[in-house]
Design an enzyme around this catalytic site. Structure first.
Site, PDB file in Angstrom:
ATOM      1  N   ASP A   1      48.867  38.944  40.656  1.00 21.61           N
ATOM      2  CA  ASP A   1      49.853  38.805  41.644  1.00 21.61           C
ATOM      3  C   ASP A   1      50.063  37.606  42.076  1.00 21.61           C
ATOM      4  O   ASP A   1      50.880  37.443  42.633  1.00 21.61           O
ATOM      5  CB  ASP A   1      49.159  39.805  42.631  1.00 21.61           C
ATOM      6  CG  ASP A   1      47.831  39.616  42.816  1.00 21.61           C
ATOM      7  OD1 ASP A   1      47.423  38.678  42.178  1.00 21.61           O
ATOM      8  OD2 ASP A   1      46.979  40.573  43.784  1.00 21.61           O
TER       9      ASP A   1
ATOM     10  N   ASP B   1      37.520  35.527  47.136  1.00 23.21           N
ATOM     11  CA  ASP B   1      37.895  36.954  46.188  1.00 23.21           C
ATOM     12  C   ASP B   1      36.368  37.070  46.095  1.00 23.21           C
ATOM     13  O   ASP B   1      35.760  38.283  46.764  1.00 23.21           O
ATOM     14  CB  ASP B   1      38.789  37.915  45.548  1.00 23.21           C
ATOM     15  CG  ASP B   1      40.354  38.338  46.395  1.00 23.21           C
ATOM     16  OD1 ASP B   1      40.213  38.095  47.615  1.00 23.21           O
ATOM     17  OD2 ASP B   1      41.116  38.478  46.144  1.00 23.21           O
TER      18      ASP B   1
END
Length: 888
Positions: free
Chosen positions: A71, A481
């Protein structure tokens, strides 16, 4: 994990892309500089994965040819001999940083050398540029690009649906692209060179994740989300007649054309109330399979179904593996076994707890089995075993209670593919890695299949901060993350990310310069502390105590001796503490949200910056005083650092194109500043080991110098600069952090927004050097030379070669042109880091502006892609002007 990946790029660029986006159009600086050149080798500090892989694409014609899209971190091609992934979009530059987000990939089943990527990261204002379709005729070794008149969203909601980009399997000059934002369906009839909207396509979509979102992120219309051809309705060279298209519309999600796109109709009898995430056609079985969810994903989804459409009769059959009433998730991942018609698999992509689920049917969906089942709740029986020894951090250091397990089978499992040539091989993407198996059919015989990470080479972390202490581990990282890692060996995957606590995102880290065992980090956590400390160089951690009001990590600084800390968290003002943060006191004289750093010599001196003002504390952070200096960047897109070993020596990089922008230096602790006239723009600054004979540490910056964007090094306190990356190694946005290695001359660590931690090593083994820009140039290269010619990749009709030209003489070159003759009539198609010409079999490559200067004992590299037939022999002689070069 749900929210952090949505905001990965935003968090990574909190002081950059949102406050001051990498400029799409930036004026050259008025001062020019002669740029020396050095040859660097670039690698990743291995983490293996770390981000969401929403798409995996196998070529249907050639075995072992597969691609993955990420992404925010570009695209990759599978290398079967090494079982690794090769990055394909590292050439994306600063101005086009958004093109590292890949919303769709297509691999040509007629000509496997061709591959296409639809790129663009955000459809809202966060990405200033429109999307593009990139096309390659050499499997991604080099690219050509067509800009689109609309944006694409590789990191937007709905990015796991697809594929939006598809090639007609019978007439490969025809491609379709589903667009977001109400832009409809687009078509190319010239192999992706030009595109036009399919004017008669009836539905541009209407689904928005959150229509009330004023940022435009969650409120964008997710649009046209996939295209699938029925190859049985066409013949070679003629356009395929039947085309299916998925649309983000809960009531009207599937459309069909039976006349090669001339007309379109809503597919009658289709399910409503759901979005079709995937549409996979099994021409051999005569079925179109569809996976549905009530939401667009990849984070949300509470209900779902799986359906089968008989293409010959128009019959719809609900083949859901689980009754709708029993689902708490949507379906997305969907694949069929091309070797065994009737075998179909699907994923419950949004089953976050206790685990994702994978379903398998060998009778076209009439019956299903699951990857795991409950025996007696909460105990589970798994059809699989997991081996994460190659990426041990995938357990997250967790010790969960049943029915959860560590490691998990996955989450956000929107991509799932069975190898079309091998029924035993299956890959699927998660929010953190690519998993796969090579004995999948054990599932059907009652045995267990083994799942392992199949992700080596695919590095997809957003890097927010970097540190290279003078002793202990060479690299500490702050990541989106997955928190961050302590690398004791850059070539190996660390055993675990930072734990105790596990921040979802680490926003800042620092170590005590004279006591590097003391390390501090700050980060984000839904519930829990936002600061942690280590007394063993980051190997083990313990949580600190938050002052009242803290909402996110912010920035943090450690005193040079580790005796105290200053913290600027989100949600409250700047704080200071002695010891390890058991209690905090508010600092005075400095505004909330300031960036904080420490002097690397005086443990009582700390620095801050906010909105054009520089602040200094000489009492350990208790009180700050604003410097009277003016002319610094007025925004907050700034990064600054104090030089180790010299009190009060501070460098500041940052700014924006509509104001002050560049690199500043202070030698009096921020009282006064000098702007470097030879730096047009700069966004990050770092220090490394000094060059041999140099009295000042090496500077590294992500900057624009001499009108060129790149990674630069200076061994003479910024008087002259060497660009050390090249056009093939740009990695999009590199402004978040940079640092040299204090122990290895020339080594630099570069933060990327999605390609992980890149590190470079120089070929200059002398420990310094470079050319003096004030010396008069020699008119032509003289002296001895040596050439290394290496074919790095070869495929049917094409190849890629890298050439290293070494100056083995005693004087510097200030321009070069290397000539050779191809022995088998090869032709050059595209060159990087050089300008090439060719007449017959004779080729010449000459320097570009930034790599003209090659010091004695140094080398320069360039590469090219070419065409060949029959034989691809290497040239046997090279000439630099009249000088014959040795072949190394």
């Amino acid at each position: 994990m749900r929210r952090t990946r949505i905001l990965t790029a935003v968090l990574a660029l909190a002081a950059g892309l949102l406050a001051g986006t990498p400029p799409a159009l930036a004026a050259d600086g008025t001062a020019k500089v002669s740029l020396a050149a050095d040859t660097y080798t670039w690698k990743n500090a291995r983490i293996d994965g770390g981000g969401f892989v929403p798409g995996i694409v196998f070529n249907r014609k050639e075995k072992n040819l597969a691609y993955a899209r990420t992404d925010i971190g570009g695209a990759y091609r599978w290398q079967e001999p090494t079982k690794t992934w090769t990055p394909l979009l590292d050439s994306v530059g600063w101005d086009d940083w958004g093109h590292t987000g890949v919303v769709s990939l297509a691999s040509d089943s007629v000509d496997p050398n061709k591959v296409y990527a639809a790129v663009g990261t955000y459809t809202n204002s966060w990405d200033p540029k429109n999307g593009a379709v990139m096309r390659s005729s050499n499997r991604g070794a080099s690219w050509q690009k067509t800009d689109l008149p609309f944006k694409l969203g590789g990191n937007m909601p709905g990015r796991g649906m697809g594929e939006r980009l598809a090639i007609d399997p019978n007439k490969n000059s025809v491609l379709y692209l589903g667009a977001p934002s109400g832009k409809g369906l687009w078509r190319s009839t010239d192999s992706g060179v030009s595109w036009s909207q399919v004017a008669n396509f009836p539905n541009v979509g209407n689904y928005q994740q959150d229509p009330s979102d004023t940022s435009g992120y969650s409120s964008d219309n997710q649009g046209v989300v996939w295209v699938t051809f029925d190859e049985s309705t066409g013949t070679s060279g003629n356009a395929t007649k039947t085309v299916y298209v998925g649309v983000a519309d809960l009531q009207n999600s599937v459309y069909r054309s039976t006349d090669a796109g001339a007309t379109w109709t809503r597919l009658a009898g289709q399910p409503t109330g759901y979005l079709a995430h995937k549409g996979v056609l099994d021409a051999a079985g005569g079925y179109l399979y569809l996976s549905y969810s009530d939401k667009g994903g990849p984070y949300d989804g509470g209900k779902g179904q799986v359906w089968r459409y008989a293409t010959a009769t128009g019959t719809w059959t609900n083949i859901s593996p689980v009754a709708e009433a029993d689902t708490y998730y949507g379906f997305s991942g969907l694949t069929v076994d091309r070797q065994k018609p009737g075998t179909v698999m699907a994923t419950a992509y949004s089953s976050w707890w206790p685990d994702t689920q994978i379903f398998r049917s060998t009778d076209s969906g009439a019956t299903w089995t699951r990857a795991w089942d409950y025996t007696s709740y909460p105990n589970r029986a798994n059809r699989f075993t997991m081996d994460v020894s190659s990426s041990p951090w995938l357990t997250w250091g967790a010790n969960p209670s049943p029915p959860e397990q560590a490691p998990k089978l996955g989450w956000m499992t929107e991509s799932l593919e069975i190898d079309p040539f091998d029924s035993n091989r299956m890959m699927y993407g998660t929010g953190a890695t690519v998993y796969g198996t090579e004995n999948l059919t054990n599932w059907d015989s009652g045995g267990q299949f083994t799942i392992k990470p199949m992700v080596r080479g695919l590095e997809e972390t957003a890097v927010l901060d970097l540190a290279s202490p003078p002793s202990g581990a060479p690299l500490l990282s702050a990541l989106g993350d997955i928190g961050g890692f302590r690398h004791t060996d850059l070539t190996k995957v660390p055993s675990m990310m930072f734990t105790s606590p596990n921040f979802t995102t680490t926003t800042s880290l620092d170590f005590a310069e004279t006591n590097p065992n003391t390390v501090v980090r700050t980060g984000n956590l839904d519930s829990g502390p936002h600061i942690a400390f280590s007394t063993d160089n980051g190997a083990n951690w313990f949580a600190g105590t938050d002052p009242s009001g803290v909402s996110a990590g912010g920035t943090v600084a450690a005193a040079s001796d580790g005796s105290r800390f200053v913290w600027s968290p989100d949600g409250t003002g700047v704080q200071y503490t002695t010891g390890f943060g058991s209690s905090w006191s508010a600092s005075s004289g400095i505004p909330a949200g300031a960036i904080v750093e420490s002097d690397r010599v005086d443990p009582k001196t700390f620095y801050g910056f906010k909105s054009g003002k520089f602040y200094v504390s000489k009492d350990g952070g208790a009180t700050f005083t604003a410097s009277a200096a003016s002319g610094l960047p007025t925004g907050d897109s700034v990064r600054f650092k104090a030089l180790p070993g010299v009190k009060g020596d501070v460098w500041l990089a940052g700014g924006a194109v509509d104001g002050a922008y560049g690199l500043w230096h202070s030698t009096d602790g921020g009282t006064s500043w000098t702007k470097l006239s030879n730096v047009d723009q700069a966004d990050a600054i770092g220090f490394g080991k000094a060059a041999t004979g140099a009295s000042y540490q090496t500077l590294y910056t992500s900057a624009k110098i001499g009108g060129v964007r790149g990674i630069f090094r200076s061994t003479d306190k910024g008087a002259s600069w060497t660009r050390i990356n090249d056009d093939a190694h740009q990695w999009g946005y590199t402004g978040a952090a940079i640092t040299g290695d204090p122990r290895v001359y020339g080594r630099v660590y570069v933060a990327t927004n999605g390609r992980g931690v890149i590190y470079g090593d120089t070929s200059d083994t002398s420990g310094g050097g470079g050319t003096d820009p004030t010396d008069p140039p020699d008119p032509t290269p003289t002296g001895a030379c040596a050439v290394t010619y290496k074919i790095t990749n070869q495929w049917s009709g094409g190849f890629q070669a890298d050439v290293r030209l070494s100056n083995t003489g005693s004087s510097a070159w200030t321009g070069w042109a290397l000539g050779w003759t191809f022995p088998d009539g090869q032709t050059i198609s595209q060159t990087w880091n050089a300008e090439s010409t060719q007449s017959g079999s004779t080729a010449t490559a000459k320097n570009v502006g930034w790599n003209a200067n090659v010091a004695a004992g140094s080398s320069v590299s360039f590469g090219f892609t070419g065409n060949w037939s029959g034989t691809n022999g290497k040239p046997t002689a090279f000439k630099l002007g009249d000088q014959n070069c040795a072949i190394a």
